[in-house]
Design a protein around this motif. Structure first.
Motif, PDB file in Angstrom:
ATOM      1  N   SER A 105       0.807  -1.219   0.000  1.00  9.32           N
ATOM      2  CA  SER A 105       0.000   0.000   0.000  1.00  9.32           C
ATOM      3  C   SER A 105       0.838   1.267   0.000  1.00  9.32           C
ATOM      4  CB  SER A 105      -0.938   0.017   1.217  1.00  9.32           C
ATOM      5  OG  SER A 105      -0.192  -0.044   2.422  1.00  9.32           O
ATOM      6  N   ASP A 106       2.090   1.170   0.445  1.00 10.96           N
ATOM      7  CA  ASP A 106       2.919   2.368   0.555  1.00 10.96           C
ATOM      8  C   ASP A 106       3.200   3.001  -0.802  1.00 10.96           C
ATOM      9  OD1 ASP A 106       3.006   2.257   3.277  1.00 10.96           O
ATOM     10  OD2 ASP A 106       4.958   1.277   3.404  1.00 10.96           O
ATOM     11  N   PHE A 107       3.458   2.196  -1.826  1.00  6.22           N
ATOM     12  CA  PHE A 107       3.769   2.801  -3.134  1.00  6.22           C
ATOM     13  C   PHE A 107       2.538   3.452  -3.750  1.00  6.22           C
ATOM     14  CE2 PHE A 107       2.271  -1.321  -4.624  1.00  6.22           C
ATOM     15  CZ  PHE A 107       1.654  -1.025  -5.834  1.00  6.22           C
ATOM     16  N   LEU A 108       1.332   2.981  -3.385  1.00  5.64           N
ATOM     17  CA  LEU A 108       0.110   3.631  -3.863  1.00  5.64           C
ATOM     18  C   LEU A 108      -0.057   5.005  -3.219  1.00  5.64           C
ATOM     19  CD1 LEU A 108      -2.331   0.580  -3.772  1.00  5.64           C
ATOM     20  CD2 LEU A 108      -1.364   1.664  -5.800  1.00  5.64           C
ATOM     21  N   LEU A 109       0.249   5.099  -1.931  1.00  8.06           N
ATOM     22  CA  LEU A 109       0.151   6.386  -1.239  1.00  8.06           C
ATOM     23  C   LEU A 109       1.127   7.395  -1.835  1.00  8.06           C
ATOM     24  CD1 LEU A 109      -0.803   8.212   1.078  1.00  8.06           C
ATOM     25  CD2 LEU A 109       0.959   7.157   2.500  1.00  8.06           C
ATOM     26  N   GLU A 110       2.366   6.964  -2.046  1.00  5.64           N
ATOM     27  CA  GLU A 110       3.368   7.895  -2.577  1.00  5.64           C
ATOM     28  C   GLU A 110       3.018   8.345  -3.993  1.00  5.64           C
ATOM     29  OE1 GLU A 110       5.443   9.097  -0.604  1.00  5.64           O
ATOM     30  OE2 GLU A 110       5.121   7.674   1.025  1.00  5.64           O
ATOM     31  N   SER A 111       2.455   7.464  -4.803  1.00  6.58           N
ATOM     32  CA  SER A 111       2.051   7.873  -6.159  1.00  6.58           C
ATOM     33  C   SER A 111       0.902   8.866  -6.108  1.00  6.58           C
ATOM     34  CB  SER A 111       1.659   6.637  -6.975  1.00  6.58           C
ATOM     35  OG  SER A 111       0.564   5.963  -6.381  1.00  6.58           O
ATOM     36  N   ALA A 112      -0.020   8.698  -5.149  1.00  6.00           N
ATOM     37  CA  ALA A 112      -1.117   9.659  -4.999  1.00  6.00           C
ATOM     38  C   ALA A 112      -0.580  11.026  -4.580  1.00  6.00           C
ATOM     39  CB  ALA A 112      -2.119   9.149  -3.968  1.00  6.00           C
ATOM     40  N   LYS A 113       0.422  11.057  -3.719  1.00  5.24           N
ATOM     41  CA  LYS A 113       1.037  12.327  -3.330  1.00  5.24           C
ATOM     42  C   LYS A 113       1.675  13.015  -4.535  1.00  5.24           C
ATOM     43  CE  LYS A 113       2.321  10.647   1.282  1.00  5.24           C
ATOM     44  NZ  LYS A 113       3.467  10.329   2.159  1.00  5.24           N
ATOM     45  N   MET A 114       2.386  12.245  -5.338  1.00  2.85           N
ATOM     46  CA  MET A 114       3.037  12.817  -6.519  1.00  2.85           C
ATOM     47  C   MET A 114       2.022  13.483  -7.441  1.00  2.85           C
ATOM     48  SD  MET A 114       5.639   9.662  -7.313  1.00  2.85           S
ATOM     49  CE  MET A 114       6.063  10.300  -8.944  1.00  2.85           C
ATOM     50  N   LEU A 115       0.915  12.794  -7.692  1.00  5.78           N
ATOM     51  CA  LEU A 115      -0.098  13.345  -8.582  1.00  5.78           C
ATOM     52  C   LEU A 115      -0.802  14.542  -7.962  1.00  5.78           C
ATOM     53  CD1 LEU A 115      -1.584  10.013  -9.960  1.00  5.78           C
ATOM     54  CD2 LEU A 115      -0.038  11.587 -11.113  1.00  5.78           C
ATOM     55  N   HIS A 116      -0.917  14.560  -6.645  1.00  5.92           N
ATOM     56  CA  HIS A 116      -1.515  15.723  -5.985  1.00  5.92           C
ATOM     57  C   HIS A 116      -0.653  16.964  -6.186  1.00  5.92           C
ATOM     58  CE1 HIS A 116      -3.291  18.317  -2.956  1.00  5.92           C
ATOM     59  NE2 HIS A 116      -2.077  18.489  -2.477  1.00  5.92           N
ATOM     60  N   TYR A 117       0.655  16.818  -5.966  1.00  8.61           N
ATOM     61  CA  TYR A 117       1.548  17.965  -6.130  1.00  8.61           C
ATOM     62  C   TYR A 117       1.586  18.435  -7.579  1.00  8.61           C
ATOM     63  CZ  TYR A 117       3.145  16.383  -1.561  1.00  8.61           C
ATOM     64  OH  TYR A 117       3.195  15.992  -0.246  1.00  8.61           O
ATOM     65  N   ALA A 118       1.311  17.518  -8.523  1.00  6.33           N
ATOM     66  CA  ALA A 118       1.289  17.881  -9.942  1.00  6.33           C
ATOM     67  C   ALA A 118      -0.053  18.466 -10.362  1.00  6.33           C
ATOM     68  CB  ALA A 118       1.620  16.662 -10.801  1.00  6.33           C
ATOM     69  N   GLY A 119      -1.059  18.414  -9.471  1.00  5.64           N
ATOM     70  CA  GLY A 119      -2.366  18.975  -9.797  1.00  5.64           C
ATOM     71  C   GLY A 119      -3.267  18.048 -10.593  1.00  5.64           C
ATOM     72  N   TRP A 120      -2.975  16.761 -10.611  1.00  7.05           N
ATOM     73  CA  TRP A 120      -3.833  15.788 -11.296  1.00  7.05           C
ATOM     74  C   TRP A 120      -4.884  15.289 -10.297  1.00  7.05           C
ATOM     75  CZ3 TRP A 120      -1.038  12.358 -15.397  1.00  7.05           C
ATOM     76  CH2 TRP A 120      -0.137  13.144 -16.115  1.00  7.05           C
ATOM     77  N   TRP A 121      -5.896  16.115 -10.057  1.00  7.62           N
ATOM     78  CA  TRP A 121      -6.817  15.860  -8.949  1.00  7.62           C
ATOM     79  C   TRP A 121      -7.609  14.575  -9.115  1.00  7.62           C
ATOM     80  CZ3 TRP A 121      -4.731  18.938  -5.809  1.00  7.62           C
ATOM     81  CH2 TRP A 121      -4.361  20.227  -6.154  1.00  7.62           C
ATOM     82  N   ARG A 122      -8.189  14.355 -10.270  1.00  8.05           N
ATOM     83  CA  ARG A 122      -9.048  13.180 -10.446  1.00  8.05           C
ATOM     84  C   ARG A 122      -8.258  11.885 -10.319  1.00  8.05           C
ATOM     85  NH1 ARG A 122     -13.125  14.811 -15.494  1.00  8.05           N
ATOM     86  NH2 ARG A 122     -14.101  16.607 -14.436  1.00  8.05           N
ATOM     87  N   THR A 123      -7.089  11.841 -10.927  1.00  8.47           N
ATOM     88  CA  THR A 123      -6.265  10.638 -10.816  1.00  8.47           C
ATOM     89  C   THR A 123      -5.800  10.437  -9.383  1.00  8.47           C
ATOM     90  OG1 THR A 123      -5.468  11.141 -13.045  1.00  8.47           O
ATOM     91  CG2 THR A 123      -4.330   9.412 -11.842  1.00  8.47           C
TER      92      THR A 123
END
Length: 402
Positions: free
Chosen positions: A243-261
């Protein structure tokens, strides 16, 4: 020194079940590798190697990737250079009390409001940028993804992956495969590097819980290796990496502004986290270590300490699960996922939110006053123009009416 360690630290009743001696678990090279405490010495230089590799990764890969994905940093107003306030900020407090504000106001010859504004701008100036947070998340994402793939590949054919009784059959004389040996060494080296960098990384509201988690994980990995609880330990590490790599990928997309993904990945992460940490971990791992293991040997000191660390880990799982469920509630029932994202406000929250300027601040009031005056002037001009136009239209119609 060696005799002292053998007499106190390596006492058989600490590390082995009752009735088992060190000579009973000796292995030849043909039988396989037996885990020894000296193997963990490699984790310390490995931790520094991870720190150096992270430094190179962030600058050569993570920063260009952040620009490619559109990560944007906020433009922050830098506080004016006032030596007395800077000294107080670094040596005393970042948030002075009202009495301290009054004292600083007398020393610097500034109003109390200007002192408060300076400290607010100075705190905002120290906020980490989105690029820095993206780089940290991307580094952890790469490691957790590689570790999960490697761990799953090494355990998929292991008998204890499917039957938890195999974790204890033949204990403590259980040989350790080379792949599982390096799986342990790399995981412990990585968590040790995280602990060494925790003071310079982005500080979050769950900072204390993170430190406790890193320390408990390091002790858990190290002790389970020395006591040869490797089979259970590999399962614990695999569950966490899933589950940890899923959390980190969600953080990356948040900082990039990809809200829906980011929202979609958060939902997937929440499901995986809740299933692995609240169902599989207590239902399979804790059940096996607390109950099934007693079918093969009687409890001893190392067994009790190992289970205590697992229970501490489970308490942290419950704490984080509460934060996740609270966010899921806001996402599903209140529709506030845009305002309360996983990556910014709860589960992975920075030290503080950026502080806006107060309504009473002199500089911001002057800006607002100018904007209001310009709008009022524009509105007045429009009203005058409309009246003149209407007046011309009326005058042009009067001759026809006459």
């Amino acid at each position: 020194m060696e005799a002292l360690l053998n007499e106190w630290l390596m006492r058989e009743e600490f590390w082995l079940p009752p009735g088992v001696r060190w000579k009973d678990i000796e292995m030849t090279e043909d039988e396989g590798r037996f885990p020894l405490p000296r193997d963990l010495i490699y984790t310390l230089p490995l931790a520094f190697a991870f720190i150096a590799l992270r430094y190179v990764f962030e600058r050569l890969i993570a920063v260009p990737l952040s620009r490619y994905l559109g990560v944007k940093d906020r433009v922050q107003i830098r506080a004016a250079s006032i030596p007395k306030l800077e000294t107080f900020y670094k040596q005393n407090s970042r948030q002075p009390s009202q009495g301290e504000v009054m004292s600083l106001s007398k020393q610097c010859g500034l109003s109390q409001r200007k002192i408060q504004t300076w400290f607010r701008q100075r705190r905002n100036q120290d906020r980490p940028s989105n690029t820095k947070k993206f780089c940290e998340a991307s580094w952890r994402f790469v490691f957790y993804l590689v570790a999960f793939a490697a761990g799953l590949g090494s355990l998929i054919n292991a008998p204890w992956f499917w039957d938890h009784r195999e974790c204890w059959r033949g204990y403590p004389k259980q040989p350790v495969a080379e792949a599982h040996h390096w799986y342990y060494i790399l995981e412990m080296g990585f968590y040790l590097s995280l602990l060494l960098c925790v003071s310079v990384d982005v500080k979050r509201k769950d900072f204390k819980e993170q430190v406790i988690h890193h320390i408990a994980t390091i002790f858990l990995i190290g002790f389970s290796y020395c006591a040869n609880f490797v089979r259970v330990g590999t399962l614990v590490m695999l569950l966490h990496d899933s589950s940890d790599f899923l959390l980190e990928s969600a953080k990356m997309l948040h900082y990039a502004g990809w809200w829906r993904t980011c929202d979609s990945l958060f939902v997937v992460f929440a499901l995986v986290f809740l299933v692995t940490r609240l169902v599989v971990f207590p239902g399979r791992v804790l059940y096996s270590t607390l109950l099934v293991s007693q079918e093969f040997f009687k409890p001893f000191w190392g067994y009790v300490f190992f289970n205590t660390l697992l229970l501490v880990l489970q308490a942290l799982h419950i704490f984080w699960a509460y934060l996740i469920l609270r966010m899921v509630y806001k996402f599903v029932f209140m529709g506030k996922v845009r305002r309360v994202h996983i990556c910014t406000k709860n589960f992975e929250v920075e030290d503080e939110e950026e502080e806006p300027e107060e309504e009473g601040d002199e500089c911001s009031w002057e800006q607002r006053k100018g904007a209001i005056n310009s709008k009022l002037a524009s509105l007045a001009n429009n009203c005058v123009l409309n009246n003149l136009t209407n007046q011309r239209n009326i005058n042009s119609r009067l001759p026809k009416a006459r």
